[in-house]
Design a protein around this motif. Structure first.
Motif, PDB file in Angstrom:
ATOM      1  N   UNK A  59       0.817  -1.217   0.000  1.00  0.00           N
ATOM      2  CA  UNK A  59       0.000   0.000   0.000  1.00  0.00           C
ATOM      3  C   UNK A  59       0.851   1.269   0.000  1.00  0.00           C
ATOM      4  N   UNK A  60       1.951   1.247   0.740  1.00  0.00           N
ATOM      5  CA  UNK A  60       2.848   2.401   0.727  1.00  0.00           C
ATOM      6  C   UNK A  60       4.281   1.920   0.862  1.00  0.00           C
ATOM      7  N   UNK A  61       5.211   2.823   0.609  1.00  0.00           N
ATOM      8  CA  UNK A  61       6.626   2.459   0.606  1.00  0.00           C
ATOM      9  C   UNK A  61       7.120   2.131   2.006  1.00  0.00           C
ATOM     10  N   UNK A  62       8.072   1.223   2.060  1.00  0.00           N
ATOM     11  CA  UNK A  62       8.743   0.840   3.300  1.00  0.00           C
ATOM     12  C   UNK A  62      10.211   1.241   3.195  1.00  0.00           C
ATOM     13  N   UNK A  63      10.874   1.342   4.344  1.00  0.00           N
ATOM     14  CA  UNK A  63      12.281   1.741   4.388  1.00  0.00           C
ATOM     15  C   UNK A  63      13.051   0.723   5.207  1.00  0.00           C
ATOM     16  N   UNK A  64      14.255   0.376   4.745  1.00  0.00           N
ATOM     17  CA  UNK A  64      15.131  -0.509   5.506  1.00  0.00           C
ATOM     18  C   UNK A  64      16.578  -0.074   5.294  1.00  0.00           C
ATOM     19  N   UNK A  65      17.440  -0.565   6.166  1.00  0.00           N
ATOM     20  CA  UNK A  65      18.885  -0.315   6.043  1.00  0.00           C
ATOM     21  C   UNK A  65      19.562  -1.630   5.684  1.00  0.00           C
ATOM     22  N   UNK A  66      20.559  -1.542   4.801  1.00  0.00           N
ATOM     23  CA  UNK A  66      21.323  -2.724   4.410  1.00  0.00           C
ATOM     24  C   UNK A  66      22.701  -2.283   3.947  1.00  0.00           C
ATOM     25  N   UNK A  69      23.369   1.349   3.521  1.00  0.00           N
ATOM     26  CA  UNK A  69      22.523   1.964   2.510  1.00  0.00           C
ATOM     27  C   UNK A  69      21.091   2.020   3.022  1.00  0.00           C
ATOM     28  N   UNK A  70      20.394   3.063   2.605  1.00  0.00           N
ATOM     29  CA  UNK A  70      18.966   3.153   2.880  1.00  0.00           C
ATOM     30  C   UNK A  70      18.246   2.675   1.634  1.00  0.00           C
ATOM     31  N   UNK A  71      17.308   1.763   1.813  1.00  0.00           N
ATOM     32  CA  UNK A  71      16.544   1.240   0.686  1.00  0.00           C
ATOM     33  C   UNK A  71      15.079   1.546   0.927  1.00  0.00           C
ATOM     34  N   UNK A  72      14.464   2.200  -0.027  1.00  0.00           N
ATOM     35  CA  UNK A  72      13.031   2.466   0.012  1.00  0.00           C
ATOM     36  C   UNK A  72      12.417   1.570  -1.054  1.00  0.00           C
ATOM     37  N   UNK A  73      11.337   0.886  -0.708  1.00  0.00           N
ATOM     38  CA  UNK A  73      10.794  -0.086  -1.651  1.00  0.00           C
ATOM     39  C   UNK A  73       9.283  -0.173  -1.572  1.00  0.00           C
ATOM     40  N   UNK A  74       8.730  -0.701  -2.656  1.00  0.00           N
ATOM     41  CA  UNK A  74       7.282  -0.857  -2.777  1.00  0.00           C
ATOM     42  C   UNK A  74       7.017  -2.037  -3.703  1.00  0.00           C
ATOM     43  N   UNK A  96      10.401   9.878  -2.540  1.00  0.00           N
ATOM     44  CA  UNK A  96       9.839  10.685  -3.629  1.00  0.00           C
ATOM     45  C   UNK A  96      10.311  10.168  -4.985  1.00  0.00           C
ATOM     46  N   UNK A  97      11.580   9.781  -5.072  1.00  0.00           N
ATOM     47  CA  UNK A  97      12.109   9.198  -6.314  1.00  0.00           C
ATOM     48  C   UNK A  97      11.386   7.887  -6.617  1.00  0.00           C
ATOM     49  N   UNK A  98      11.220   7.059  -5.597  1.00  0.00           N
ATOM     50  CA  UNK A  98      10.513   5.791  -5.775  1.00  0.00           C
ATOM     51  C   UNK A  98       9.083   6.030  -6.251  1.00  0.00           C
ATOM     52  N   UNK A  99       8.389   6.957  -5.626  1.00  0.00           N
ATOM     53  CA  UNK A  99       7.003   7.227  -6.005  1.00  0.00           C
ATOM     54  C   UNK A  99       6.924   7.788  -7.424  1.00  0.00           C
TER      55      UNK A  99
END
Length: 183
Positions: A59-66, A69-74, A96-99
């Motif tokens: 439904x909306x983007x999630x954020x994680x660290x790996x 690095x910060x990873x935003x995903x959907x 915003x880039x992901x969206x």
């Protein structure tokens, strides 16, 4: 006197990934030398996929660290969208880039965002990536603007005049006139 931002002051993207539901590449673009070889890139993609596959990012983007690095995903249907930035990047900019990427792909695929449609229109998706980020620097985040730029790149001479803008129609007419005069 005009002041210019240094490259370090601009938000940077390390990569944008579009993977299928099994973690395989659909479309990827790397802007960083953090993964110098193709095997390093594939290993990173597999690690990202494994780390995020249990998440419910529909439904909306999630954020994680790996790996610093910060990873935003959907996730949408059988496609997984990822944007990676450094650990010092602003998560809102990455989101915003992901969206913007997701919105542009949705518009270009006419709301039919799935693996088969993405593979059939892979050229449009790759053009989206080029319109969003250049060399790691974010150029555009508005999905409708990105889709519009991609659509104007892909408008071919075979399209009917009613589907072209006036400037495109004039360019097509000029090209046809030039060809007829050179015969």
């Amino acid at each position: 006197m005009a002041t210019f931002l240094s490259r370090e002051a601009c938000p940077t993207i390390k990569n944008i990934l579009l993977l299928d539901s099994e973690g395989k590449r659909v479309a990827v673009k790397y802007y960083s030398d953090d993964w110098p070889t193709n095997s390093a890139k594939l290993a990173y993609e597999k690690t990202v996929f494994i780390k995020t596959q249990k998440a419910n990012a529909r439904t909306e983007a999630e954020i994680t660290m790996l790996e610093n690095n910060i990873i935003v995903y959907k996730f949408v249907q059988d496609l997984h969208f990822f944007v990676t930035g450094g650990d010092d990047e602003n998560e809102l900019i990455l989101a915003t880039v992901l969206q913007g990427f997701f919105d542009a792909v949705t518009l270009l695929l006419r709301n039919n965002v799935d693996l088969r449609e993405a593979l059939e229109n892979l050229d449009l998706i790759l053009l989206c990536l080029d319109e969003i980020v250049d060399g790691g620097i974010v150029l555009e985040t508005d999905g409708s603007v990105i889709a519009g730029k991609v659509a104007t790149h892909t408008m071919d001479d075979g399209a009917s005049l009613s589907e072209q803008t006036i400037s495109q129609a004039l360019a097509t007419a000029r090209e046809h006139l030039t060809r007829s005069l050179l015969k």
